[in-house]
Design a protein around this motif. Structure first.
Motif, PDB file in Angstrom:
ATOM      1  N   HIS A   8       0.574  -1.330  -0.267  1.00  0.00           N
ATOM      2  CA  HIS A   8       0.233   0.081   0.016  1.00  0.00           C
ATOM      3  C   HIS A   8       0.572   1.154   0.362  1.00  0.00           C
ATOM      4  N   GLY A   9       0.157   2.011   0.081  1.00  0.00           N
ATOM      5  CA  GLY A   9       1.610   3.658  -0.571  1.00  0.00           C
ATOM      6  C   GLY A   9       0.076   4.507  -0.308  1.00  0.00           C
ATOM      7  N   LEU A  10       1.182   5.691   0.028  1.00  0.00           N
ATOM      8  CA  LEU A  10      -0.042   6.735   0.575  1.00  0.00           C
ATOM      9  C   LEU A  10      -0.945   7.412  -0.383  1.00  0.00           C
ATOM     10  N   THR A  11      -2.272   7.486   0.034  1.00  0.00           N
ATOM     11  CA  THR A  11      -2.903   8.454  -1.101  1.00  0.00           C
ATOM     12  C   THR A  11      -3.130   9.527  -0.244  1.00  0.00           C
ATOM     13  N   THR A  12      -3.551  10.225  -1.336  1.00  0.00           N
ATOM     14  CA  THR A  12      -3.788  12.104  -0.845  1.00  0.00           C
ATOM     15  C   THR A  12      -4.707  12.354  -2.080  1.00  0.00           C
ATOM     16  N   ALA A  13      -6.294  12.466  -1.682  1.00  0.00           N
ATOM     17  CA  ALA A  13      -7.131  13.115  -2.183  1.00  0.00           C
ATOM     18  C   ALA A  13      -7.763  14.729  -2.181  1.00  0.00           C
ATOM     19  N   GLN A  14      -7.748  15.619  -2.757  1.00  0.00           N
ATOM     20  CA  GLN A  14      -7.705  16.576  -2.672  1.00  0.00           C
ATOM     21  C   GLN A  14      -9.643  16.237  -3.429  1.00  0.00           C
ATOM     22  N   ILE A  15     -10.275  16.896  -2.572  1.00  0.00           N
ATOM     23  CA  ILE A  15     -12.086  16.753  -3.626  1.00  0.00           C
ATOM     24  C   ILE A  15     -12.636  18.228  -3.369  1.00  0.00           C
ATOM     25  N   PHE A  16     -13.162  18.553  -4.646  1.00  0.00           N
ATOM     26  CA  PHE A  16     -14.059  19.706  -4.756  1.00  0.00           C
ATOM     27  C   PHE A  16     -15.433  19.247  -4.711  1.00  0.00           C
ATOM     28  N   TYR A  17     -16.498  20.161  -3.836  1.00  0.00           N
ATOM     29  CA  TYR A  17     -17.907  19.662  -3.765  1.00  0.00           C
ATOM     30  C   TYR A  17     -18.566  20.936  -4.130  1.00  0.00           C
ATOM     31  N   ARG A  18     -19.427  21.334  -4.384  1.00  0.00           N
ATOM     32  CA  ARG A  18     -20.439  22.347  -4.028  1.00  0.00           C
ATOM     33  C   ARG A  18     -20.989  22.147  -3.532  1.00  0.00           C
ATOM     34  N   MET A  19     -21.016  23.415  -2.591  1.00  0.00           N
ATOM     35  CA  MET A  19     -22.101  23.577  -1.035  1.00  0.00           C
ATOM     36  C   MET A  19     -23.393  22.767  -1.350  1.00  0.00           C
ATOM     37  N   PRO A  20     -24.028  22.580  -0.639  1.00  0.00           N
ATOM     38  CA  PRO A  20     -25.263  22.167  -0.863  1.00  0.00           C
ATOM     39  C   PRO A  20     -26.759  23.759  -0.911  1.00  0.00           C
ATOM     40  N   ASP A  21     -26.198  24.642  -0.077  1.00  0.00           N
ATOM     41  CA  ASP A  21     -27.586  25.412  -0.427  1.00  0.00           C
ATOM     42  C   ASP A  21     -26.903  26.143  -1.448  1.00  0.00           C
ATOM     43  N   PHE A  22     -25.807  26.657  -1.705  1.00  0.00           N
ATOM     44  CA  PHE A  22     -24.956  27.617  -2.614  1.00  0.00           C
ATOM     45  C   PHE A  22     -24.681  26.392  -3.686  1.00  0.00           C
ATOM     46  N   ARG A  23     -25.464  25.999  -5.134  1.00  0.00           N
ATOM     47  CA  ARG A  23     -24.130  25.093  -6.107  1.00  0.00           C
ATOM     48  C   ARG A  23     -23.226  25.676  -6.845  1.00  0.00           C
ATOM     49  N   THR A  24     -23.404  27.596  -6.618  1.00  0.00           N
ATOM     50  CA  THR A  24     -21.770  28.094  -7.916  1.00  0.00           C
ATOM     51  C   THR A  24     -20.982  28.002  -6.680  1.00  0.00           C
ATOM     52  N   MET A  25     -20.180  27.837  -5.585  1.00  0.00           N
ATOM     53  CA  MET A  25     -19.436  27.954  -5.305  1.00  0.00           C
ATOM     54  C   MET A  25     -19.095  26.640  -4.915  1.00  0.00           C
ATOM     55  N   LEU A  26     -17.579  26.213  -4.625  1.00  0.00           N
ATOM     56  CA  LEU A  26     -16.735  25.073  -4.187  1.00  0.00           C
ATOM     57  C   LEU A  26     -16.288  24.987  -2.617  1.00  0.00           C
ATOM     58  N   GLN A  27     -16.213  24.282  -2.049  1.00  0.00           N
ATOM     59  CA  GLN A  27     -15.719  23.637  -1.462  1.00  0.00           C
ATOM     60  C   GLN A  27     -14.359  22.867  -1.933  1.00  0.00           C
ATOM     61  N   SER A  28     -13.247  22.818  -0.921  1.00  0.00           N
ATOM     62  CA  SER A  28     -12.452  21.522  -0.840  1.00  0.00           C
ATOM     63  C   SER A  28     -12.757  20.397   0.390  1.00  0.00           C
ATOM     64  N   TYR A  29     -12.245  19.382  -0.010  1.00  0.00           N
ATOM     65  CA  TYR A  29     -12.434  18.324   1.435  1.00  0.00           C
ATOM     66  C   TYR A  29     -10.523  17.503   0.949  1.00  0.00           C
TER      67      TYR A  29
END
Length: 89
Positions: A13-34
């Motif tokens: 196994h190796g270390l996997t890092t993912a940056q997930i960009f998602y739309r805010m539930p109430d403001f679909r035009t705004m992106l956040q990242s996790y």
């Protein structure tokens, strides 16, 4: 005693890092990242796919995009078995 992470690295196994960009539930035009990080197996990445499936089934913010990187932290030439240890103090 070998820790859980070391056992995973020795199993390939190796270390996997993912940056997930998602739309805010109430403001679909705004992106956040996790940022998500775990030890996973390339090239199929079962843990990452399981997490993304969980996200899509249970969370309200729809995924826009995912960027990820993967690095094996232990390579075959870097691991040596030690049969004994000598301590001075």
């Amino acid at each position: 005693m070998i820790g859980k992470e070391m056992k995973l690295m020795l199993a390939g196994h190796g270390l996997t890092t993912a940056q997930i960009f998602y739309r805010m539930p109430d403001f679909r035009t705004m992106l956040q990242s996790y940022l998500w990080q775990d030890y996973d197996m390339a090239p199929d990445f079962p843990k990452l796919h399981k997490f993304l499936d969980f996200w899509q089934e249970n969370l309200d913010g729809p995924i826009h995009s995912v960027e990820f990187s993967h690095q094996k932290l232990i390579r075959p030439g870097e691991w040596k078995r030690v049969d004994w240890e000598f301590r001075l103090h």
